[in-house]
Design a protein around this motif. Structure first.
Motif, short mmCIF file in Angstrom:
data_model
loop_
_atom_site.label_atom_id
_atom_site.label_comp_id
_atom_site.label_asym_id
_atom_site.label_seq_id
_atom_site.Cartn_x
_atom_site.Cartn_y
_atom_site.Cartn_z
N GLN A 1 0.84 -1.21 0.00
CA GLN A 1 0.00 0.00 0.00
C GLN A 1 0.87 1.25 0.00
O GLN A 1 0.57 2.22 -0.70
N THR A 2 1.95 1.23 0.79
CA THR A 2 2.87 2.37 0.83
C THR A 2 3.49 2.62 -0.54
O THR A 2 3.66 3.77 -0.96
N ARG A 3 3.80 1.55 -1.26
CA ARG A 3 4.42 1.67 -2.58
C ARG A 3 3.40 1.72 -3.71
O ARG A 3 3.77 1.71 -4.88
N ARG A 4 2.11 1.76 -3.35
CA ARG A 4 1.02 1.83 -4.33
C ARG A 4 1.08 0.69 -5.34
O ARG A 4 0.93 0.88 -6.55
N GLU A 5 1.28 -0.51 -4.84
CA GLU A 5 1.40 -1.68 -5.71
C GLU A 5 0.38 -2.77 -5.37
O GLU A 5 0.57 -3.93 -5.72
N GLN B 1 1.68 -0.74 -12.71
CA GLN B 1 0.23 -0.73 -12.52
C GLN B 1 -0.36 -2.01 -13.10
O GLN B 1 0.17 -2.55 -14.03
N SER C 1 6.65 5.80 -12.73
CA SER C 1 5.93 5.43 -11.51
C SER C 1 6.01 3.93 -11.32
O SER C 1 6.59 3.21 -12.12
N ARG C 2 5.39 3.47 -10.22
CA ARG C 2 5.36 2.03 -9.95
C ARG C 2 4.52 1.31 -10.99
O ARG C 2 3.68 1.89 -11.65
#
Length: 315
Positions: free
Chosen positions: A278-282, A315, A312-313
């Motif tokens: 969640q912190t890394r938006r993954e 998706q 970005s990370r």
């Protein structure tokens, strides 16, 4: 004669059930290369570089390979049969799940009953039928997941070996020995809780929503079928992050390169895994399989040079 007719009908229903189950296994086996690719995407492995492109709105993005290109890459490296790594424990777990879950349901007094048409039932009888089916489905889902999860873990780790090219999980028996010697019995149930939460929550929410909507809003039978499919898809998409957490938790802590730092942190629990992703938006890794991209963010600091794109990370 009546008893013989009931027995014959039960036998026919059981045979038809096994035929449908066999067809599902066949479809699952045929689509395994795409499930293999999705698993690697969920653990964050991207072997093919992104390429520049544009979104439908004209914004610059970096395009990642879709699920077909990803499966093609696996075939290029490991050949045709390499695309089916992890299939054997997956099928074994499915068969075991089918047999055991039905036996558990029967022991709890929740044997299969053919549904009656709602037009023949009163409102109270319809509600009783819904409750019975929901309880049976919950028992089938929970018992099936628990008994088959060790095979699920083995299957995931066989596929994750693609990252580091290991051969630790080369067979079902060898995989059982590997997990038992290094992680003990808890290793066979890594990632179980988020998987249970995802599947049971999706079952309860979708079944309850469909029942309520059909009762008060939708009367047409064809429309009800579309409503059931759409509702299940909506809740499975909403709960998808739990699938990613379960997959990562099942591999984290193993001796595989894919489950060790720096590729993947060693999580203390599935909650720790959730918080990290969640912190890394993954948490949505692998949710989009046909149109995968990274956003390109331009630097906000003015310079005399053209700003370099920041990726970005995944998706």
């Amino acid at each position: 004669m009546a008893a013989f007719g009931d027995y014959s009908s039960h036998e026919e229903t059981e045979v038809n059930g096994w035929i449908r189950f066999g067809m599902r296994l066949g479809v699952s086996a045929a689509l395994h290369p795409f499930e293999y690719s999705k698993t690697l995407i969920q653990i964050g492995y991207e072997p093919i570089s992104a390429r520049p492109g544009k979104s439908m709105l004209g914004k610059p993005i970096m395009l990642l390979p879709n699920i077909f290109q990803y499966a093609g890459h696996i075939k290029k490296i490991d050949g045709f049969y390499g695309c089916y790594r992890g299939l054997a424990p997956k099928l074994a777990g499915s068969v075991l799940s089918m047999v055991v879950s039905e036996r558990v349901a029967e022991k709890l007094g929740l044997a299969y009953r053919e549904d009656k048409d709602e037009s023949e039932l009163t409102e109270e009888e319809n509600y009783v039928q819904f409750k019975y089916n929901l309880k049976r489905d919950i028992v089938l889902t929970v018992s099936g997941i628990v008994v088959s999860h060790p095979f699920h873990v083995i299957s995931l780790r066989m596929m994750a070996q693609f990252v580091g090219r290991e051969t630790l999980y080369h067979s079902i028996l060898g995989s059982v020995a590997e997990i038992w010697n290094n992680e003990g019995i808890l290793g066979f149930f890594a990632g179980l809780i988020p998987k249970l939460l995802c599947d049971v929550a999706c079952l309860v929410l979708s079944s309850s929503s469909v029942f309520i909507v059909n009762k008060y809003l939708i009367k047409d039978k064809v429309a009800r079928q579309y409503n059931a499919g759409f509702t299940q898809f909506a809740f499975s998409s909403l709960l998808y992050p739990l699938q990613v957490v379960s997959t990562c938790s099942s591999i984290s802590g193993s001796r595989l390169m894919a489950g060790q730092p720096p590729i993947m942190p060693k999580y203390s629990s599935w909650v720790d895994c959730w918080n990290d992703l969640q912190t890394r938006r993954e948490l949505k890794r692998g949710s989009s399989l046909f149109w995968r991209s990274q956003a390109v963010i331009s630097s906000s600091v003015p310079t005399s040079f053209a700003p370099l794109p920041t990726l970005s990370r995944y998706q």
